[in-house]
Design an enzyme around this catalytic site. Sequence first.
Site, PDB file in Angstrom:
ATOM      1  N   CYS A  69       0.852  -1.170   0.000  1.00  0.00           N
ATOM      2  CA  CYS A  69       0.000   0.000   0.000  1.00  0.00           C
ATOM      3  C   CYS A  69       0.895   1.228   0.000  1.00  0.00           C
ATOM      4  O   CYS A  69       1.602   1.488   0.979  1.00  0.00           O
ATOM      5  CB  CYS A  69      -0.891  -0.012   1.243  1.00  0.00           C
ATOM      6  SG  CYS A  69      -1.917   1.453   1.368  1.00  0.00           S
ATOM      7  N   CYS A 178      -0.271   3.395  -6.982  1.00  0.00           N
ATOM      8  CA  CYS A 178      -1.320   2.923  -6.070  1.00  0.00           C
ATOM      9  C   CYS A 178      -1.608   1.502  -6.529  1.00  0.00           C
ATOM     10  O   CYS A 178      -1.860   1.280  -7.724  1.00  0.00           O
ATOM     11  CB  CYS A 178      -2.575   3.776  -6.174  1.00  0.00           C
ATOM     12  SG  CYS A 178      -3.976   3.030  -5.294  1.00  0.00           S
TER      13      CYS A 178
HETATM   14  N1  DGL Z   1      -3.776   0.477  -2.628  1.00  0.00           N
HETATM   15  C1  DGL Z   1      -3.350   1.469  -1.727  1.00  0.00           C
HETATM   16  C2  DGL Z   1      -2.233   2.330  -2.242  1.00  0.00           C
HETATM   17  O1  DGL Z   1      -1.388   1.799  -2.949  1.00  0.00           O
HETATM   18  C3  DGL Z   1      -4.456   2.175  -0.969  1.00  0.00           C
HETATM   19  C4  DGL Z   1      -5.509   2.857  -1.765  1.00  0.00           C
HETATM   20  C5  DGL Z   1      -6.662   3.355  -0.906  1.00  0.00           C
HETATM   21  O2  DGL Z   1      -7.149   2.578  -0.068  1.00  0.00           O
HETATM   22  O3  DGL Z   1      -7.045   4.517  -1.071  1.00  0.00           O
HETATM   23  O4  DGL Z   1      -2.105   3.477  -1.949  1.00  0.00           O
END
Ligand code: DGL
Length: 252
Positions: A69, A178
């Site tokens: 994340c 993301c």
């Molecule tokens: N998938 C995550 C990232 O890479 C989190 C996205 C989210 O929950 O807003 O930032």
Amino acid sequence: MIGIFDSGSGGLTVLRALRDRLTSPDVLYFGDIKNAPYGSKSHDELSQLTIDAISFLRQRGVRSIISACNSVSASLAVSLFDTLEIAPAHLIEMVGPTVALFKNSKERLLLTATPATVKSSLYRQGFKMIGKDVVEIPIPDLAGSIESGAKESVLEEKITAAFAGVRLQDFDVLILACTHYPLILSVFQRIFGSLIILDPAHVVSERAEREWWPREAGDGKTHFVISRDSECFRDFVKRLFPKTDYTIEVLQ
Ligand code: DGL
């Protein structure tokens, strides 16, 4: 056992890349759907969620962790390693391996991520350290919409609105910073056909293989734990891992 965590389904793209390389480690995946999306939360909130996720994985016997994340990367401070008794060599996050990929490259970089990731300025600082500029475009609520299974036309609209005014011809590469975004790679490819689109999952899984293999060899079990049940999450798992035996547990 390797632990992977994310706010929800995004980290599945990292697990898929890891499984393309390594089939034998046991993997425990934690998707914190109850608290998703992470990308609009404050640094304090994200720090607490990071501590909770890492503590949970360690209680379940995980030794090596991929923080899949980007939004929590700024929370992975040095103090965390001492507090949670985790050695730095046992934690891989998204920013370092991604930035390192562009050492000595001449490509002009565009990056897209959640507002929390852009606000943390971690990528900007990282690229500055290797003497590179990067233009960052946050997309509000895109990860949340992907998580809840929004229609492609809705997702496309959000992306196009965020990139209004950006001259694509000034760039060579678009970094999807993301982990949710590669879940809709075809939408990005449609909009950004002229650019190379980079999914950092590949370089992160390569790092995991280099650092943890063969130490993390196991029986190849895949167990998903989610903090709230979600049909969309189950669908993503089915789509991404059609040939894998796995179990899904919903935390009560
Ligand atoms: N998938 C995550 C990232 O890479 C989190 C996205 C989210 O929950 O807003 O930032």
